[in-house]
Design a protein around this motif. Structure first.
Motif, PDB file in Angstrom:
ATOM      1  N   ARG A  37       0.846  -1.191   0.000  1.00  0.00           N
ATOM      2  CA  ARG A  37       0.000   0.000   0.000  1.00  0.00           C
ATOM      3  C   ARG A  37       0.887   1.249   0.000  1.00  0.00           C
ATOM      4  NH1 ARG A  37      -2.580   0.159   5.036  1.00  0.00           N
ATOM      5  NH2 ARG A  37      -0.655  -0.848   5.633  1.00  0.00           N
TER       6      ARG A  37
ATOM      7  N   GLU B 265      -2.797   0.221  -4.092  1.00  0.00           N
ATOM      8  CA  GLU B 265      -2.002  -1.012  -4.122  1.00  0.00           C
ATOM      9  C   GLU B 265      -1.010  -0.874  -5.270  1.00  0.00           C
ATOM     10  OE1 GLU B 265      -1.488  -3.965  -2.388  1.00  0.00           O
ATOM     11  OE2 GLU B 265      -3.020  -3.233  -1.033  1.00  0.00           O
ATOM     12  N   VAL B 266       0.270  -0.960  -4.976  1.00  0.00           N
ATOM     13  CA  VAL B 266       1.288  -0.806  -6.030  1.00  0.00           C
ATOM     14  C   VAL B 266       2.363  -1.875  -5.825  1.00  0.00           C
ATOM     15  CG1 VAL B 266       0.896   1.683  -6.239  1.00  0.00           C
ATOM     16  CG2 VAL B 266       2.645   0.851  -4.682  1.00  0.00           C
ATOM     17  N   PRO B 267       3.181  -2.151  -6.862  1.00  0.00           N
ATOM     18  CA  PRO B 267       4.255  -3.135  -6.682  1.00  0.00           C
ATOM     19  C   PRO B 267       5.312  -2.640  -5.693  1.00  0.00           C
ATOM     20  CG  PRO B 267       3.914  -2.604  -9.013  1.00  0.00           C
ATOM     21  CD  PRO B 267       3.132  -1.598  -8.221  1.00  0.00           C
ATOM     22  N   ILE B 268       5.939  -3.579  -4.982  1.00  0.00           N
ATOM     23  CA  ILE B 268       7.092  -3.233  -4.141  1.00  0.00           C
ATOM     24  C   ILE B 268       8.208  -2.758  -5.072  1.00  0.00           C
ATOM     25  CG2 ILE B 268       8.870  -4.212  -2.635  1.00  0.00           C
ATOM     26  CD1 ILE B 268       6.690  -6.043  -1.480  1.00  0.00           C
ATOM     27  N   PRO B 269       8.881  -1.626  -4.742  1.00  0.00           N
ATOM     28  CA  PRO B 269       9.889  -1.082  -5.656  1.00  0.00           C
ATOM     29  C   PRO B 269      11.034  -2.066  -5.917  1.00  0.00           C
ATOM     30  CG  PRO B 269       9.510   0.401  -3.788  1.00  0.00           C
ATOM     31  CD  PRO B 269       8.737  -0.832  -3.514  1.00  0.00           C
ATOM     32  N   GLU B 270      11.566  -2.019  -7.143  1.00  0.00           N
ATOM     33  CA  GLU B 270      12.780  -2.787  -7.454  1.00  0.00           C
ATOM     34  C   GLU B 270      13.972  -1.912  -7.115  1.00  0.00           C
ATOM     35  OE1 GLU B 270      12.576  -4.095 -11.495  1.00  0.00           O
ATOM     36  OE2 GLU B 270      10.677  -5.156 -11.120  1.00  0.00           O
TER      37      GLU B 270
ATOM     38  N   GLN C  82       3.648   8.255 -13.746  1.00  0.00           N
ATOM     39  CA  GLN C  82       3.183   7.468 -12.606  1.00  0.00           C
ATOM     40  C   GLN C  82       2.754   8.417 -11.486  1.00  0.00           C
ATOM     41  OE1 GLN C  82       3.306   4.035 -12.557  1.00  0.00           O
ATOM     42  NE2 GLN C  82       3.942   4.167 -14.697  1.00  0.00           N
TER      43      GLN C  82
ATOM     44  N   TYR D 131       7.038   0.007   1.678  1.00  0.00           N
ATOM     45  CA  TYR D 131       8.461  -0.142   1.322  1.00  0.00           C
ATOM     46  C   TYR D 131       8.910   1.072   0.517  1.00  0.00           C
ATOM     47  CZ  TYR D 131       7.835  -5.041   2.554  1.00  0.00           C
ATOM     48  OH  TYR D 131       7.564  -6.198   3.232  1.00  0.00           O
TER      49      TYR D 131
ATOM     50  N   ARG E  35      12.509   2.378  -1.984  1.00  0.00           N
ATOM     51  CA  ARG E  35      13.874   2.220  -2.509  1.00  0.00           C
ATOM     52  C   ARG E  35      14.651   3.481  -2.159  1.00  0.00           C
ATOM     53  NH1 ARG E  35      17.162   4.384  -6.194  1.00  0.00           N
ATOM     54  NH2 ARG E  35      15.623   6.010  -6.633  1.00  0.00           N
TER      55      ARG E  35
END
Ligand code: ZN
Ligand code: ZN
Length: 348
Positions: free
Chosen positions: A2, A16-21, A53, A126, A128
């Motif tokens: 989140r 809801e988004v992807p966990i950063p790379e 984004q 999370y 980055r």
């Protein structure tokens, strides 16, 4: 994960988004706490052209190392820390000289990349971050640690730059006892000999200033400059730290700073101090006084602020909110209702 994201100007959504790379020089942190700063309100309102984004807000970052980039040395999993918010180039003359907050790569009036302003911030589970920005905090509570990353950093930097003015017998004025101001009172008390006068419109905030070590509290009004002069034998304050930065506080600073004194603008309220090249006399700018618009701080300032906190000489008055309550917390901040710092905790 989140994340609290700005999807268009003025619109904040929990998504809801992807966990950063992460890249080879980065860390992935699990966010422990994310402080809310007055500049987040500015970011909300600026009618900037949106990125492709949505942007995750938040630049007061405290968390735990979850993953480590392949080129990073010296970090270990589960280490706890805060994040230095100037993601500067690291190699220019200013950066190498320890003035990363005025990195040459940022140009003349911009600031170095800052999480939550360009790169995604930490109002999320999370984040980055560049590994070089990580500062360990030992077992310091995350709620206490997150505000060190800006509220304490920016206060510490402004005070360190005026240390020459703050010897025995000196007087420092702190205008605005909010997230930064109440921390500034403690830093002045812990690191200088100055007697601290706190100025605010709210009695609650003056009471907070007293708990932080202020010798006196002045309710802001038409006579505040006169009251400061009365308490300083007519000379004015050796240093004035303005954490509000609107026209009325800029005028107060100009009218209450001492000769050879230091006026430091930290609050970014767009105030315009009136300073003229005129002969002596009247309520204007005194001889020898200096003015500095202060952005953030250096990484070494952050390390010092963390040391003050871990040694028990600096604490932050915190209001705790869940991530989903971020919008409410920002509204409260905008209405001047937050005592100390509002901090988001992403865990459900
Ligand atoms: Zn900030
Ligand atoms: Zn640089």
């Amino acid at each position: 994960m989140r994340a609290l994201q700005l999807t268009e100007p003025g619109v904040l959504e929990l998504r809801e988004v992807p966990i950063p790379e992460i890249g080879p020089a980065d860390l992935l942190l699990r966010v422990g706490a994310a402080g809310i700063c007055h500049s987040d309100l500015h970011v909300l309102d600026i009618p900037f052209r949106m990125r492709e984004q949505p942007l995750t807000l938040g630049h007061e970052i405290a968390g735990t190392v979850e993953a480590i980039g392949g080129a990073v040395d010296g970090r270990r999993p589960c280490e706890r820390g805060v994040v230095y918010l100037c993601w500067s180039c690291g190699v220019c003359r200013e950066c190498v000289g320890g003035n990363e907050n005025v990195c040459r790569a940022a140009g003349r009036t911009a600031m170095p990349p800052c999480p939550g302003l360009g790169p995604d911030g930490d109002m999320a589970e999370y984040i980055r971050v560049p590994a070089s920005s990580f500062v360990p905090i030992g077992d310091l509570d995350f709620l206490q640690a997150a505000p060190l990353a800006d509220a304490a950093l920016s206060s510490y930097h402004a005070i360190r730059g005026a240390r020459e003015q703050l010897g025995p017998g000196s007087v420092a004025v702190v205008i605005g006892i909010g997230g930064l101001g109440h921390v500034a009172v403690q830093i002045l008390t812990a690191t200088t000999a100055a007697r601290v006068l706190a100025v605010d419109v709210s009695a609650d905030k003056l009471e907070l200033a007293a708990r932080c070590g202020a010798a006196e509290g002045l309710t802001a009004g038409a006579d505040t400059a006169r009251e400061i002069l009365d308490r300083t034998e007519g000379r004015g304050a050796d240093a004035v730290f303005d954490f509000v930065g609107v026209d009325v506080t800029a005028r107060l600073a100009v009218e209450s700073v001492a000769p050879n004194g230091a006026y430091r603008m930290i609050g970014l309220g767009g105030g315009a101090p009136e300073i003229t090249a005129a002969p002596a006399g009247g309520p204007g700018w005194p001889w020898g006084a200096s003015i500095r618009k202060s952005y953030g701080g250096t990484k070494s300032d952050l390390i010092d602020a963390v040391a003050l906190a871990t040694s028990g000489r600096l604490w932050v008055e915190v209001e705790r909110y869940a991530l989903a309550e971020g919008r409410d917390a920002l509204d409260r901040l905008e209405r001047g209702l937050v005592t100390g710092r509002a901090v988001l905790v992403p865990e459900p």
